[in-house]
Structures are given as C-alpha cells and as structure tokens.
Scaffold this motif. Structure first.
Motif, PDB file in Angstrom:
ATOM      1  N   GLU A 368      -3.352 -33.334  48.291  1.00 10.01           N
ATOM      2  CA  GLU A 368      -3.307 -31.938  47.864  1.00 10.01           C
ATOM      3  C   GLU A 368      -4.133 -31.691  46.604  1.00 10.01           C
ATOM      4  O   GLU A 368      -3.996 -30.657  45.956  1.00 10.01           O
ATOM      5  CB  GLU A 368      -1.851 -31.524  47.614  1.00 10.01           C
ATOM      6  N   GLY A 369      -4.984 -32.632  46.246  1.00  8.94           N
ATOM      7  CA  GLY A 369      -5.887 -32.427  45.119  1.00  8.94           C
ATOM      8  C   GLY A 369      -5.413 -32.994  43.807  1.00  8.94           C
ATOM      9  O   GLY A 369      -6.055 -32.786  42.766  1.00  8.94           O
ATOM     10  N   TYR A 370      -4.311 -33.734  43.803  1.00 11.48           N
ATOM     11  CA  TYR A 370      -3.810 -34.345  42.578  1.00 11.48           C
ATOM     12  C   TYR A 370      -4.568 -35.635  42.275  1.00 11.48           C
ATOM     13  O   TYR A 370      -5.084 -36.303  43.171  1.00 11.48           O
ATOM     14  CB  TYR A 370      -2.321 -34.677  42.708  1.00 11.48           C
ATOM     15  N   ARG A 371      -4.590 -35.967  40.988  1.00 13.42           N
ATOM     16  CA  ARG A 371      -5.027 -37.281  40.558  1.00 13.42           C
ATOM     17  C   ARG A 371      -3.772 -38.132  40.406  1.00 13.42           C
ATOM     18  O   ARG A 371      -2.954 -37.897  39.511  1.00 13.42           O
ATOM     19  CB  ARG A 371      -5.772 -37.196  39.224  1.00 13.42           C
ATOM     20  N   ALA A 372      -3.578 -39.102  41.306  1.00 13.79           N
ATOM     21  CA  ALA A 372      -2.363 -39.924  41.301  1.00 13.79           C
ATOM     22  C   ALA A 372      -2.601 -41.161  40.451  1.00 13.79           C
ATOM     23  O   ALA A 372      -3.461 -41.986  40.770  1.00 13.79           O
ATOM     24  CB  ALA A 372      -1.982 -40.319  42.725  1.00 13.79           C
ATOM     25  N   ARG A 424      -2.323 -38.453  26.418  1.00 10.58           N
ATOM     26  CA  ARG A 424      -3.779 -38.456  26.280  1.00 10.58           C
ATOM     27  C   ARG A 424      -4.456 -38.264  27.624  1.00 10.58           C
ATOM     28  O   ARG A 424      -5.380 -37.454  27.763  1.00 10.58           O
ATOM     29  CB  ARG A 424      -4.228 -39.768  25.634  1.00 10.58           C
ATOM     30  N   GLU A 425      -4.011 -38.991  28.631  1.00 11.01           N
ATOM     31  CA  GLU A 425      -4.656 -38.904  29.938  1.00 11.01           C
ATOM     32  C   GLU A 425      -4.383 -37.568  30.612  1.00 11.01           C
ATOM     33  O   GLU A 425      -5.254 -37.014  31.295  1.00 11.01           O
ATOM     34  CB  GLU A 425      -4.189 -40.058  30.823  1.00 11.01           C
ATOM     35  N   ALA A 426      -3.176 -37.028  30.447  1.00 17.75           N
ATOM     36  CA  ALA A 426      -2.862 -35.731  31.056  1.00 17.75           C
ATOM     37  C   ALA A 426      -3.688 -34.620  30.429  1.00 17.75           C
ATOM     38  O   ALA A 426      -4.207 -33.735  31.130  1.00 17.75           O
ATOM     39  CB  ALA A 426      -1.371 -35.433  30.911  1.00 17.75           C
ATOM     40  N   ASP A 427      -3.834 -34.648  29.110  1.00 21.59           N
ATOM     41  CA  ASP A 427      -4.623 -33.621  28.431  1.00 21.59           C
ATOM     42  C   ASP A 427      -6.104 -33.711  28.791  1.00 21.59           C
ATOM     43  O   ASP A 427      -6.819 -32.705  28.773  1.00 21.59           O
ATOM     44  CB  ASP A 427      -4.460 -33.747  26.913  1.00 21.59           C
ATOM     45  N   ALA A 428      -6.562 -34.922  29.128  1.00 19.23           N
ATOM     46  CA  ALA A 428      -7.990 -35.099  29.433  1.00 19.23           C
ATOM     47  C   ALA A 428      -8.328 -34.782  30.880  1.00 19.23           C
ATOM     48  O   ALA A 428      -9.515 -34.727  31.234  1.00 19.23           O
ATOM     49  CB  ALA A 428      -8.401 -36.537  29.112  1.00 19.23           C
ATOM     50  N   SER A 429      -7.322 -34.569  31.725  1.00 20.81           N
ATOM     51  CA  SER A 429      -7.571 -34.379  33.158  1.00 20.81           C
ATOM     52  C   SER A 429      -7.733 -32.904  33.503  1.00 20.81           C
ATOM     53  O   SER A 429      -6.886 -32.077  33.148  1.00 20.81           O
ATOM     54  CB  SER A 429      -6.426 -34.982  33.976  1.00 20.81           C
ATOM     55  N   GLU A 430      -8.826 -32.593  34.198  1.00 22.57           N
ATOM     56  CA  GLU A 430      -9.009 -31.232  34.691  1.00 22.57           C
ATOM     57  C   GLU A 430      -8.203 -30.994  35.962  1.00 22.57           C
ATOM     58  O   GLU A 430      -7.768 -29.879  36.234  1.00 22.57           O
ATOM     59  CB  GLU A 430     -10.495 -30.968  34.959  1.00 22.57           C
ATOM     60  N   ASP A 431      -8.028 -32.044  36.748  1.00 22.49           N
ATOM     61  CA  ASP A 431      -7.240 -31.930  37.973  1.00 22.49           C
ATOM     62  C   ASP A 431      -5.759 -32.042  37.646  1.00 22.49           C
ATOM     63  O   ASP A 431      -5.376 -32.641  36.634  1.00 22.49           O
ATOM     64  CB  ASP A 431      -7.615 -33.054  38.954  1.00 22.49           C
ATOM     65  N   PRO A 432      -4.895 -31.486  38.482  1.00 23.09           N
ATOM     66  CA  PRO A 432      -3.464 -31.729  38.302  1.00 23.09           C
ATOM     67  C   PRO A 432      -3.178 -33.218  38.456  1.00 23.09           C
ATOM     68  O   PRO A 432      -3.834 -33.906  39.241  1.00 23.09           O
ATOM     69  CB  PRO A 432      -2.812 -30.904  39.417  1.00 23.09           C
TER      70      PRO A 432
END
Length: 653
Positions: A368-372, A424-432
């Motif tokens: 569904e477009g998430y970065r897992a 840090r990683e969540a803030d840097a991710s453009e994808d959900p």
C-alpha cells in the motif's frame, strides 16, 4: 612327525597344527571379543556388561535432568516404563559404536560425555526458562553463546569453575581414550560385523516408530506415549532421551485433519477489502524486551513508580505465549496474525518454518505504499531475524551491524538511543512508514549493580541479592517507560497521523526473585497453569495502542499477540480481509488463543481445548488458513491475502 636336532628328537606336529589354525584366534585368544581363558559365553557376558553400562548412564541422565533421586527411581520402578526401553536403545547404540570404533566399550567415552552434557544443559534450561531441551534449540546455539558475557558477568566464579571443569574433563577424556586404545586389543572384522548386524536393524526400526504424528503399535506396547501438547509431562513420562527423540520430527508440521482446497473454500469470507486512509498514518510498534510491572510482586515497593507513562496510557494487556524468553515466538504472532497454538509445542517458527515469503503486516503495508522497516540494536542473525524479516516483506532491517553507534545503558544499547533512531528515520521519510522495533537494553540476566546510577529504590522482605537484581530490572523498565514517553511527545507534534503501539514480549527471567517474593513456586511459571487466572497473572504484559489523533485505545482487556494486527490497523483506520476481517470476527469469539487455553471476551475459559474431540469450527478455520499459507498450497491467498498473489518467490539466504 619328529625332527632330529643335535641328536635329540623334537616333536613339532602340535606346533604345526596351531600355526595352521591361526585364523580363528579372535574366538579363542582375543580378549576384545569378550572371551577370556577359562570363561564361557563371551557374547552373553559382553551384552550384559553393555546393558549394565547403559542402565547406569540412563539413570545418571535422568537424575541430572530431574534433579530428584526419588523421581528418578520412580521412573524405573514399573517394568514396562519407557526407561527400560531407553536402556536397551542405549545398549544398542554402544554396541554399534563399538563396532565402528573397533574397541569393546570405547563408545562410552563418546556417548557418556555427550548425553550427560545434554542432560545438564536440559536441566539448566528447564530451571531458568521452564522448558525442556529440544532438538531445535541447537538451531540457535549461537545466540546462547552471544549471551554468555552477561551470564559470566553475573556469576564469574561459577563461570570460571565451569571452564576449569570443561578443560579438566576434556583432558581426562583424551588421556583415557589414548590409554584405552593402547591397552584394549582391536576387535576382529567378524566381531565388528556381528555387532553392526545386531545394532543397526534394531536402531533403524526404533527410529521408524518415533514419529509422533503417526500411530505405532510397537511404540504403544512399549508405553512410549508422545505428549506433545505438554512437553514437561512428555519429558517426565518418557524420559529425557526418548522425549528428545520424539521432538525431532517437529520440524515437519502435519496438515490439520480435513485440510484441502475444498476445506479452505468452505471458510466464510469476511466482507472486508484492503483499504487505507487518504492520509496514510505512520505505524510504529515497539516490542519492549521483558517489559512488565514489577510492582505486582507480593510485598515489593518501588520508588518512584517505574512505569507512570504506561499506567496513564494503558490500553490492556498482551497475553504472551512464552515466559522469560523465546521473544521470536511473540514477534511471529504480532507480525503475522498467526498463532503458535497451531504449531508443535517447543517449536520456533523463525528458526524452523519461515523459509519462503510469509504474509505479515509488513507485506500488506508495503503493497500500500509504506516503507516497512525493522530495527533491533542486536545482531541481525539473532533469532534468524535477517532472513525472516526479508520473508515478512520488510524493505530493510537495521541491526547492530548497520545502525550508527548507539549509546549504551549498562552493558547493552539503550532504549533512549533506539527511540532517537526511530524518530530520526521517521522524520526523514517522505513515504509513510511502518516501524517494528525490538528493544535490547532490559534483556536479562539482571545482575546486581547493572547500572552505576540507579534512580529507584526497592523495598521488599527478600535477600540483598534479590533486591539488587530487582533494582536492575526496575531501572531498565523505567528507561523503557521514558522511551515511550519521548515517542508519544514527539508524535503529538506531528502533522502526519501516527499510531504508536508498545508492549512487553514476556515476563522477565527474574528467577529467584519470583520464589523469594512468593509470586511463583519455582523460578519460572508452569507451561500448563492450574487456572485461567494464574495463566493471565503469569503471562500478561502491558499493552498500549495510541493515536496522535484520538489518544489511547481503551478497554482492550488481555489479548493474544495474534490479535495485535487487528487492533493496531483498526486504530489506524486501515482494513484488510484477514488482519481486520477474519481476525476481527475471531476476536469477537476469543481474546486469547493459546495452545493450553481459549478465553472469550466475557472471560469464559476452555482449558486443554486442543485435546478435545470436538474443536470450535472457528478455531479450526483459523488453523486451516494458517497451515495453508505457511505450509500448504495457499488456496486462501486470493481472498485473505490478495497482496501476496503471484509474488511468492523463495529467498536464497
């Protein structure tokens, strides 16, 4: 016939006769065959000695494992108990190995150290984790060695004594081996062949009757009864060696009765399709190592409260299928929505069964477009996580090998450092993003003075060692609670919808602390609890599911980790045919699905449900779907896991 030598007659006929008959000396002059001059029945004598040696060895094994001479003696009292079968089997093994090694009774130098060592390890595992030793434990022996530094730090004198004992034992074994080879004559070819002819067919027949999934008339007559649903009773009834052998076939999972494409087709399909909100929420799951409320221990007061944030946000409890360890089994349920209840007791899916792409929340959300993403500050091979996470569909897995250097708190990477990395990683991710994080800091053992700057105090009528050990655990729990607080405060400031789930994987391995406080009779909880209330008390850990839009989910009660995908995705506003559809309908019937217990939302309990002739059709459907997707033809995939269709390729790791 006589010769004349220097005028004297010498008779040589008898000497020639002996020279001509030199070939069969293994029957008359070779003590390695069991024959000694003036003694008869060498074969009988050799067999009786082998049986006597086996009896002493098997008794020693059972005594070590059980730690109780009365229980060991009672195991052998009845003439048809499995203990006597074990003695015969060991005798056959010794005889066969004698033939291979070429010396009478030298096989004891291999069999005795090996089996006695296994018995000791089995006793220690049962003592600290509550489970017997299984053949599959050797699949993660490397993980045991990885934890040795912590064990050595807790008990350095014991560790030093063990090392010295091992070195001395190996030296003595080598000396004895070489001495035996010099002093005892080699067996003749005929003697070795005779031993193999006896031992190999009988051992092969014995192996053929040890598959617990099939009925054996011989095994039944020998009273070897596989009790796979209760492994403690299995080892107590059949003895260590036979129970260990019965567990070898657990690597193969038999299909449930009635499994077929028609049976899968007959399962009612939920009227739920896969959907996600227009603004996809980030989903962050933190499985906190051994997180539990230590103030539940009788007579214990901890100041200040080590888990104020968890108390304020608590949604319910997670019912762990394990106690004190086996973290991977909780992960398996929480990520897949499948249940350990349908797998052999003692099995570890991460080690044995996940060998091809397996549906999980990561598989679905990635589609569904998430970065897992998965994060664990330990090594990537621990519990085989590297390969398993790939099969579960994660885009990447950051472990000790790939994470930036992480600050330690005590001997292990801190919860604070792991929380910083998630943010840090969540803030840097453009994808959900879908994060699954497994903490490490509060892993046992909890040696006294683990932290140099404790901020809590423990009052309890227990020994100083137990208080100091409990203090070490409480400090780690408080750090985990502060990590949750930081994650929540960060998520509150985000524009993107964010779901945070937090739970402990199992109760901590506090060992003697449980006994001294009266929380448990032994260092670990029994696998099969006497009452549902006891099972809940010994297996429930705190659970929080929180949204930065609506706050904490409330009143979930105690739920199995297999239902976590349903509750987490529902909180995120996401639907899926299996995770919210099928599991949602199952959750209306049961909130706990454990191999020893079913528990309804109203609290009605069904103990020992798997041993009953009639099983709830809903549970049977649950089992059929799981088997079909893990081991079968995946007939259920199009309707229950559409994201996996035409995407199944075996990995090569």
């Amino acid at each position: 016939m006589t010769w004349v030598v220097f005028g004297r007659e010498v008779k040589v006929a008898k000497s020639f006769k002996r020279a001509g008959n030199a070939a069969p000396q293994f029957l008359e002059d070779d003590p390695s065959t069991g024959y000694l001059p003036g003694r008869r029945w060498p074969v009988v004598r050799y067999g009786l000695i082998s049986l006597a040696i086996s009896a002493v060895l098997v008794f020693a094994i059972e005594l070590i494992v059980r730690g109780d001479i009365a229980g060991t003696v009672s195991f052998f009292l009845q003439p048809f108990k499995p203990g006597w079968t074990t003695i015969v089997v060991f005798a056959l093994v010794l005889i066969g190995l004698d033939a291979v090694l070429g010396r009478s009774h030298q096989s004891l130098m291999i069999v005795a150290p090996l089996t006695l060592s296994l018995a000791f390890v089995g006793h220690q595992k049962s003592h600290y984790l509550g489970d017997p030793l299984y053949p599959t434990d050797f699949l993660y022996a490397r993980q045991i060695f990885a934890l040795l530094p912590l064990l050595v730090r807790e008990r350095p004198v014991t560790a030093l004594a063990m090392v010295a004992g091992i070195v001395a034992g190996l030296s003595l074994l080598v000396y004895g081996w070489r001495l035996w080879r010099r002093k005892i004559p080699a067996l003749s070819r005929k003697g070795r062949l005779a031993r193999l002819t006896l031992a190999v067919p009988l051992l092969a027949f014995f192996v053929s009757i040890m598959d617990y999934a099939t009925f054996s008339w011989t095994r039944d007559r020998l009273q070897i009864i596989p009790i796979m649903w209760d492994q403690k009773e299995n080892y107590a009834s059949n003895g260590f060696a036979l129970a260990f052998a019965l567990n070898v076939p657990m690597a193969h999972v038999s299909a449930p009765p009635g499994y077929s494409d028609k049976a899968i087709a007959a399962i009612e399909r939920p009227e739920v399709t896969a959907s996600v909100p227009a603004q996809k929420p980030d989903i962050i799951i933190v499985m906190s190592e051994s997180f539990w409320d230590p103030t539940k221990l009788p007579g214990v007061t901890i100041n200040p409260d080590p888990m104020p944030n968890v108390r304020a946000l608590r949604s319910g409890s997670m019912f762990s299928p394990e106690f004190g360890g086996m973290t991977a089994n909780i992960e398996f349920e929480a990520l897949t929505g499948f249940s350990n209840a349908f797998l052999p007791a003692g099995s570890i899916p991460y080690q044995q069964y996940v060998r091809t792409p397996t549906p999980s929340m990561a598989t679905f959300l990635k589609s569904e477009g998430y970065r897992a993403r998965a994060i664990h500050p330990g090594t990537n091979w621990f519990w085989n996580r590297g390969a398993v996470y790939a099969d579960f569909g994660f885009n990447d897995f950051k472990s000790e090998e790939t994470l930036p250097p992480m600050e330690k708190r005590g001997p292990l990477a801190s919860d604070a450092a792991m929380t910083d990395e998630i943010i840090r990683e969540a803030d840097a991710s453009e994808d959900p993003v879908f994060f699954f994080a497994v903490s490490l800091q509060n892993h046992g053992p909890y040696e006294p003075n683990r932290y140099s700057n404790p901020t809590h105090s423990v009052q309890a009528p227990i020994s100083q060692w137990a208080r100091d050990s409990l203090l070490s655990y409480a400090e780690g729990s408080a750090d985990a609670d502060r990590g949750l607080e930081r994650l929540i405060e960060w998520a509150k400031t985000r524009e993107r919808p964010t779901i945070v789930a937090f739970f402990g994987d199992h109760l901590p391995p506090l060992g003697p602390v449980y006994v001294e406080t009266g929380f448990l009779k032994d260092n670990v909880a029994p696998r099969k609890e006497p009452t549902p209330e006891a099972a809940l008390e010994h297996h429930a850990t705190p659970l929080i599911i929180w949204s930065n839009r609506s706050g904490p989910v409330e009143n979930l009660g105690t739920v199995s980790p297999a239902f976590l995908p349903y509750h987490i995705l529902t909180a995120a506003g996401i639907t899926h045919p299996y995770y919210t559809g099928f599991l949602g309908e199952m959750r209306e019937r049961y909130r706990v699905v454990d191999r020893n217990l079913l528990l309804t939302p109203a609290g009605a309990a069904t103990p020992d449900w798997s041993r009953q002739k009639e099983i709830d059709p809903a549970i049977r459907d649950f089992q059929l779907i799981q088997y079909d997707m893990m081991f079968g033809k995946r007939h259920a995939a199009p309707d229950f896991f559409p994201e996996t269709v035409d995407k199944v390729v075996a990995h090569t790791s």
